[in-house]
Enzyme design. Structure first.
Site, PDB file in Angstrom:
ATOM      1  N   HIS A   1       0.957  -1.171  -0.077  1.00 58.89           N
ATOM      2  CA  HIS A   1       0.104   0.182  -0.104  1.00 58.89           C
ATOM      3  C   HIS A   1       0.940   1.195  -0.190  1.00 58.89           C
ATOM      4  CE1 HIS A   1      -3.339   2.660   1.140  1.00 58.89           C
ATOM      5  NE2 HIS A   1      -2.295   3.364   1.833  1.00 58.89           N
ATOM      6  N   GLU A   2       1.801   1.357   0.776  1.00 57.91           N
ATOM      7  CA  GLU A   2       2.831   2.463   1.113  1.00 57.91           C
ATOM      8  C   GLU A   2       3.445   2.505  -0.433  1.00 57.91           C
ATOM      9  OE1 GLU A   2       1.933   4.307   3.193  1.00 57.91           O
ATOM     10  OE2 GLU A   2       1.047   3.080   4.485  1.00 57.91           O
TER      11      GLU A   2
ATOM     12  N   HIS B   1       1.500   4.514  -2.788  1.00 59.50           N
ATOM     13  CA  HIS B   1       1.568   5.844  -2.929  1.00 59.50           C
ATOM     14  C   HIS B   1       2.678   6.381  -3.922  1.00 59.50           C
ATOM     15  CE1 HIS B   1      -1.750   6.514  -0.116  1.00 59.50           C
ATOM     16  NE2 HIS B   1      -1.145   6.021   0.781  1.00 59.50           N
TER      17      HIS B   1
ATOM     18  N   HIS C   1       2.814   8.833  -6.837  1.00 64.87           N
ATOM     19  CA  HIS C   1       3.566  10.065  -7.186  1.00 64.87           C
ATOM     20  C   HIS C   1       4.258  10.108  -8.451  1.00 64.87           C
ATOM     21  CE1 HIS C   1       6.327  13.079  -4.775  1.00 64.87           C
ATOM     22  NE2 HIS C   1       5.737  13.556  -5.716  1.00 64.87           N
TER      23      HIS C   1
HETATM   24 ZN   LIG Z   1      -1.920   5.321   2.523  1.00 66.27          ZN
END
Ligand SMILES: [Zn+2]
Length: 232
Positions: free
Chosen positions: A102-103, A106, A110
């Site tokens: 999940h991280e 991100h 980006h």
């Molecule tokens: Zn998150």
């Protein structure tokens, strides 16, 4: 945050948000506790899963760091780095790879210049300012009562906070979508492990929904109070 509101009219507006928030926290901790005990079939750690996803996305130089605390995992868009809590960094559970992916999701947002992520980043300074301003207003309100002027400022503050939390939702759901896509595409997680990963990520997302509901209801409370003052 709530203190100044409990004594005001429409205090009961806060109840659904508080209940949903409690439910979301309980749901997250029970789901996380369950799936952090179930090892993933490939026996890879969260850090390894994140590394593979980042490498595959053409981000081999992005660092994956270990950070202290429980569920403190995050992507820092300023440092362009992933930070995973120790249990997810080293852990080889379904929860660990799910959160790590999940991280990484991100970071992929980006890189892809995902609109909602950029909007959210742009809103961070004003949101921080609004949160700080609210502390001052809440203290003033507690001692002097919420004057029409303070109510007006509170409405502006909570509109900013609610907008920020609203923009956070697509960012969080999209990061989880990207995470699952990469986990399966890269063969980091097996088909039968899919439901477990989804449950952890959905439980995490629910806490963001609860935060939005809480803020939106507080905003509504201020609007109702201001409306009543106008009438009297
Ligand atoms: Zn998150």
């Amino acid at each position: 945050m709530m203190l100044g509101l409990i004594i005001a009219d429409y205090w009961w507006f806060a109840i659904p948000g508080i209940l949903l928030g409690l439910y979301a926290q309980m749901k997250l901790s029970s789901t996380y506790n369950k799936y952090c005990r179930i090892g993933n079939a490939r026996n890879i750690s969260g850090a390894e899963a994140a590394r593979e996803i980042l490498d595959a996305a053409g981000l081999p130089s992005m660092p994956v760091n270990e950070v202290g605390g429980h569920l403190t995992d995050h992507y820092d868009p300023m440092k362009k780095a992933l930070f995973l809590s120790s249990e997810n960094y080293h852990g080889t559970s379904l929860a660990a790879v799910g959160v790590a992916a999940h991280e990484a999701g991100h970071a992929l947002q980006h890189r892809a210049s995902y609109t909602w992520l950029h909007l959210r980043m742009a809103m961070v300074p004003i949101t921080q300012f609004a949160s700080m301003a609210w502390m001052g207003i809440a203290v003033l309100g507690m001692f002097m009562g919420m004057s029409p002027k303070l109510l007006g400022i509170a409405i502006v503050i909570f509109t900013v906070l609610a907008l920020f939390q609203l923009i956070t939702l697509p960012v969080e759901y999209d990061a989880s979508r990207r995470a699952k896509e990469q986990l399966f595409r890269l063969g980091l997680v097996r088909e039968d492990e899919r439901p477990g990963v989804s449950k952890v990520l959905n439980a995490a997302a629910l806490t963001y929904v609860a935060a939005l509901v809480t803020t939106a209801l507080q905003l509504l409370q201020f609007i109702m109070l201001a409306r009543d003052r106008d009438r009297s």
